[in-house]
Write a protein that holds these residues in place. Sequence first.
Motif, mmCIF file in Angstrom:
data_model
loop_
_atom_site.group_PDB
_atom_site.id
_atom_site.type_symbol
_atom_site.label_atom_id
_atom_site.label_comp_id
_atom_site.label_asym_id
_atom_site.label_seq_id
_atom_site.Cartn_x
_atom_site.Cartn_y
_atom_site.Cartn_z
ATOM 1 N N VAL A 51 -2.363 -4.966 10.510
ATOM 2 C CA VAL A 51 -3.393 -3.981 10.156
ATOM 3 C C VAL A 51 -4.296 -3.718 11.357
ATOM 4 N N LEU A 52 -4.740 -4.773 12.004
ATOM 5 C CA LEU A 52 -5.635 -4.606 13.152
ATOM 6 C C LEU A 52 -4.938 -3.850 14.276
ATOM 7 N N ARG A 53 -3.683 -4.146 14.503
ATOM 8 C CA ARG A 53 -2.946 -3.453 15.565
ATOM 9 C C ARG A 53 -2.668 -2.005 15.173
ATOM 10 N N TYR A 54 -2.383 -1.763 13.900
ATOM 11 C CA TYR A 54 -2.175 -0.386 13.442
ATOM 12 C C TYR A 54 -3.431 0.454 13.656
ATOM 13 N N LEU A 55 -4.573 -0.086 13.299
ATOM 14 C CA LEU A 55 -5.817 0.657 13.497
ATOM 15 C C LEU A 55 -6.077 0.910 14.982
ATOM 16 N N ALA A 56 -5.733 -0.051 15.837
ATOM 17 C CA ALA A 56 -5.924 0.135 17.276
ATOM 18 C C ALA A 56 -5.052 1.255 17.818
ATOM 19 N N ALA A 57 -3.909 1.509 17.174
ATOM 20 C CA ALA A 57 -2.987 2.525 17.665
ATOM 21 C C ALA A 57 -3.037 3.827 16.882
ATOM 22 N N ALA A 68 4.322 2.086 7.648
ATOM 23 C CA ALA A 68 5.181 0.909 7.553
ATOM 24 C C ALA A 68 6.312 1.057 6.550
ATOM 25 N N GLY A 69 6.173 1.997 5.605
ATOM 26 C CA GLY A 69 7.134 2.072 4.519
ATOM 27 C C GLY A 69 6.978 0.939 3.539
ATOM 28 N N LEU A 70 5.748 0.419 3.406
ATOM 29 C CA LEU A 70 5.455 -0.715 2.539
ATOM 30 C C LEU A 70 4.446 -0.329 1.472
ATOM 31 N N THR A 71 4.337 -1.163 0.462
ATOM 32 C CA THR A 71 3.285 -1.048 -0.537
ATOM 33 C C THR A 71 2.436 -2.319 -0.493
ATOM 34 N N ARG A 72 1.378 -2.343 -1.292
ATOM 35 C CA ARG A 72 0.549 -3.532 -1.501
ATOM 36 C C ARG A 72 -0.109 -4.047 -0.215
ATOM 37 N N LEU A 73 -0.579 -3.132 0.606
ATOM 38 C CA LEU A 73 -1.332 -3.531 1.795
ATOM 39 C C LEU A 73 -2.846 -3.526 1.569
ATOM 40 N N ARG A 74 -3.278 -3.068 0.399
ATOM 41 C CA ARG A 74 -4.718 -3.049 0.098
ATOM 42 C C ARG A 74 -5.329 -4.442 0.259
ATOM 43 N N GLU A 75 -4.598 -5.493 -0.157
ATOM 44 C CA GLU A 75 -5.141 -6.847 -0.086
ATOM 45 C C GLU A 75 -5.493 -7.222 1.353
ATOM 46 N N ALA A 76 -4.648 -6.839 2.295
ATOM 47 C CA ALA A 76 -4.922 -7.167 3.694
ATOM 48 C C ALA A 76 -6.170 -6.447 4.183
ATOM 49 N N PHE A 77 -6.321 -5.171 3.837
ATOM 50 C CA PHE A 77 -7.516 -4.430 4.244
ATOM 51 C C PHE A 77 -8.777 -5.052 3.646
ATOM 52 N N GLU A 78 -8.685 -5.492 2.402
ATOM 53 C CA GLU A 78 -9.862 -6.083 1.765
ATOM 54 C C GLU A 78 -10.220 -7.414 2.419
ATOM 55 N N ARG A 79 -9.235 -8.195 2.802
ATOM 56 C CA ARG A 79 -9.533 -9.445 3.513
ATOM 57 C C ARG A 79 -10.234 -9.155 4.839
ATOM 58 N N LEU A 80 -9.859 -8.067 5.470
ATOM 59 C CA LEU A 80 -10.399 -7.740 6.788
ATOM 60 C C LEU A 80 -11.675 -6.907 6.731
ATOM 61 N N ARG A 81 -12.066 -6.445 5.554
ATOM 62 C CA ARG A 81 -13.195 -5.522 5.439
ATOM 63 C C ARG A 81 -14.442 -6.003 6.193
ATOM 64 N N ARG A 115 -14.708 -7.392 8.900
ATOM 65 C CA ARG A 115 -14.525 -7.228 10.342
ATOM 66 C C ARG A 115 -14.362 -5.767 10.746
ATOM 67 N N LEU A 116 -14.343 -4.860 9.764
ATOM 68 C CA LEU A 116 -14.049 -3.459 10.029
ATOM 69 C C LEU A 116 -15.250 -2.583 9.711
ATOM 70 N N VAL A 117 -15.194 -1.345 10.196
ATOM 71 C CA VAL A 117 -16.155 -0.321 9.809
ATOM 72 C C VAL A 117 -15.417 0.705 8.956
ATOM 73 N N THR A 118 -16.151 1.436 8.135
ATOM 74 C CA THR A 118 -15.520 2.409 7.255
ATOM 75 C C THR A 118 -16.159 3.780 7.416
ATOM 76 N N PHE A 119 -15.346 4.779 7.142
ATOM 77 C CA PHE A 119 -15.757 6.177 7.150
ATOM 78 C C PHE A 119 -15.135 6.841 5.938
ATOM 79 N N ASP A 120 -15.507 8.086 5.698
ATOM 80 C CA ASP A 120 -14.811 8.938 4.738
ATOM 81 C C ASP A 120 -14.210 10.107 5.497
ATOM 82 N N ASP A 121 -13.064 10.608 5.025
ATOM 83 C CA ASP A 121 -12.620 11.899 5.538
ATOM 84 C C ASP A 121 -13.247 12.999 4.676
ATOM 85 N N GLU A 122 -12.905 14.229 4.945
ATOM 86 C CA GLU A 122 -13.559 15.328 4.233
ATOM 87 C C GLU A 122 -13.161 15.407 2.759
ATOM 88 N N ASN A 123 -12.102 14.675 2.377
ATOM 89 C CA ASN A 123 -11.690 14.640 0.970
ATOM 90 C C ASN A 123 -12.253 13.430 0.231
#
Length: 388
Positions: free
Chosen positions: A227-233, A246-259, A261-269
């Motif tokens: 996740v961290l490397r994906y965000l960097a790229a 990635a073609g994967l599901t169930r990655l929400r858990e990883a983002f929540e663990r890392l929250r 350490r991360l910053v968040t934004f919204d897109d226009e939607n």
Amino acid sequence: MTRKTTSAAPPVLGPRALNRATLARQLLLRRSTMGARDAVGHLLGLQAQNVEPPYYALAARLDGFAPEELSRLMAEREVVRIVTLRSTIHTHTAEDCRTLRPLVQPARDRELGQFRRGLTGVDLDLLVVLVRELVEAEPRTMAQLREALTARWPDADPQALALAARCRLPLVQVTPRGLWGRSGQVALTTAGHWLGDSSPAAPEAPAPEAPAPEAPAPEAPTADATVLRYLAAFGPASVKDMQTWAGLTRLREAFERLRPRLVTFDDENGTELFDLPEAPRPDPDTPAPPRFLPEYDNLLLSHADRSRVVPPEFRGRGRRGNQAFRTLLVDGFLAGVWKPDAGVVVVEPFGELTAAQRDEVVEEGLRTMSVLHPGEPYEVRFGTVVPR
């Protein structure tokens, strides 16, 4: 996923802000001086259904790149061609081959469900053993695998047998396949054998007659690091964006663990986007030079919402059916397609370009050809690439 409303709404990033941030991470806002191996690692691989796209991808991103550099890395087994993300062939560093392929293995297991009828009566564990013995004795083509496996299971579908082997085992394409100007037919061996690793145990797979189960969540340490490397790229990005990449599901858990350490934004939607705190987010008005990209460049395929690169009016214009075209960026966004043809680079813009933009496109096209075909004369013409 749309973010839940809170009392302190995060900043909103529009398409141009996301575009410039992504271009900066993708080494497309300005060329990088890093070497090819470091660039392949930073980008988490280059999509590589065909031989040439990784070379064109690096020519667009690196200052001082020469195609022989990537060929040497492949010949020395520092980078490899293997099916990973989205069930497509990617060029990865040896290290990412070892980590990303296991990460996406649940998706490859789900793939088995698509052709389970052709595998009725097939012992998949035995298939793995047989294929490993075959390809580690000497690299084999898919046709050779189909022939050998059909001899063992004559009532099974030959294509399903070969695809099951590709799903169950991490099979890399051996050189000279993938080398610039040489190439060769696709011949396969296991990643462990090619890279000199001990052969890992084959993963368990669902029985062929049963429906594919829901994929388990990826292992936490590998998922979090990816996740961290994906965000960097590719960031800022949503959970769904990374799942698309990635073609994967169930990655929400990883983002929540890392929250934390991360910053968040919204897109226009109103979709929540995650990012690394110190990652570049250039001013939306930062100039973005034209770039000539290969077909299937990951820039255009690695987000669920591609409006950060593809204007709504040009959606779907980069391909026709199963055929993808080489794409042109102007001002950071998809603006046309192109093809090289006997000393001529033909560019088909989707809309009107200013005189200055046309001059920049010509200059960039000539530069691209000089990197990949030094000493060969080329000219850039504006015409029709996609048959009308």
